[in-house]
Motif scaffolding. Structure first.
Motif, mmCIF file in Angstrom:
data_model
loop_
_atom_site.group_PDB
_atom_site.id
_atom_site.type_symbol
_atom_site.label_atom_id
_atom_site.label_comp_id
_atom_site.label_asym_id
_atom_site.label_seq_id
_atom_site.Cartn_x
_atom_site.Cartn_y
_atom_site.Cartn_z
ATOM 1 N N GLY A 1 0.823 -1.188 0.000
ATOM 2 C CA GLY A 1 0.000 0.000 0.000
ATOM 3 C C GLY A 1 0.863 1.246 0.000
ATOM 4 O O GLY A 1 2.079 1.179 0.168
ATOM 5 N N TRP A 2 0.190 2.353 -0.162
ATOM 6 C CA TRP A 2 0.865 3.647 -0.257
ATOM 7 C C TRP A 2 0.251 4.633 0.724
ATOM 8 O O TRP A 2 -0.960 4.633 0.925
ATOM 9 N N ASP A 80 14.869 9.552 -10.004
ATOM 10 C CA ASP A 80 13.619 10.303 -10.060
ATOM 11 C C ASP A 80 12.556 9.563 -9.252
ATOM 12 O O ASP A 80 12.812 8.479 -8.706
ATOM 13 N N VAL A 81 11.368 10.141 -9.169
ATOM 14 C CA VAL A 81 10.290 9.547 -8.382
ATOM 15 C C VAL A 81 9.880 8.195 -8.955
ATOM 16 O O VAL A 81 9.632 7.246 -8.205
ATOM 17 N N ALA A 82 9.855 8.080 -10.272
ATOM 18 C CA ALA A 82 9.492 6.794 -10.883
ATOM 19 C C ALA A 82 10.453 5.697 -10.441
ATOM 20 O O ALA A 82 10.027 4.589 -10.080
ATOM 21 N N GLY A 83 11.737 5.977 -10.455
ATOM 22 C CA GLY A 83 12.726 5.001 -10.016
ATOM 23 C C GLY A 83 12.581 4.664 -8.544
ATOM 24 O O GLY A 83 12.755 3.508 -8.137
ATOM 25 N N ARG A 89 8.516 -0.641 -4.603
ATOM 26 C CA ARG A 89 7.664 -1.813 -4.904
ATOM 27 C C ARG A 89 8.466 -3.104 -4.777
ATOM 28 O O ARG A 89 8.001 -4.083 -4.203
ATOM 29 N N LYS A 90 9.665 -3.084 -5.316
ATOM 30 C CA LYS A 90 10.519 -4.279 -5.282
ATOM 31 C C LYS A 90 10.879 -4.648 -3.844
ATOM 32 O O LYS A 90 10.756 -5.806 -3.432
#
Length: 127
Positions: A1-2, A80-83, A89-90
């Motif tokens: 979750g976030w 960056d935020v995507a990374g 997640r990993k």
């Protein structure tokens, strides 16, 4: 979750920590990105009291902080935020960890929300 929270200064970070304590939420990972003109050391010191793993990533703005300048031993740094979200997640999957807290800047949170919800842009919220 976030858990997404736009805590972008020390007072907001303290309020976030109090809210997490009151609700019993225990983030396992922290994704932090902020503007360079914020009290970064103090904000991160407060957030580190959570005892979770830290991923530093610059928000998508010209005045973003340099994650290298704030990193402590054991911190991960993403370009960056995507990374940062991909790494979070990993790590969460590998360790069956609790929620990921994303905070430090409204720009960081907006980018994370856009990516999590698979949106082209993060639309403004209507109140």
């Amino acid at each position: 979750g976030w858990i997404l929270d736009g805590a972008h200064n020390l007072e907001a970070v303290e309020a976030l920590l109090q809210a997490l304590e009151e609700t019993g939420e225990r983030p396992a990972l922290l994704v932090f990105g902020a503007a360079a003109d914020k009290p970064l050391a103090r904000m991160l010191a407060a957030l580190r009291r959570l005892g979770c793993s830290v991923i530093l990533a610059p928000p998508p703005i010209p005045r973003a902080f340099d994650p290298q300048s704030c990193a402590a031993p054991g911190d991960a740094i993403a370009a960056d935020v995507a990374g940062a979200l991909e790494l979070a997640r990993k790590l969460a999957a590998e360790h069956r960890a609790g929620p990921v807290l994303v905070t430090g800047s409204l720009f960081t949170v907006a980018e994370a929300r856009r990516l999590i919800l698979h949106l082209d842009v993060d639309p403004p919220l209507r109140l």
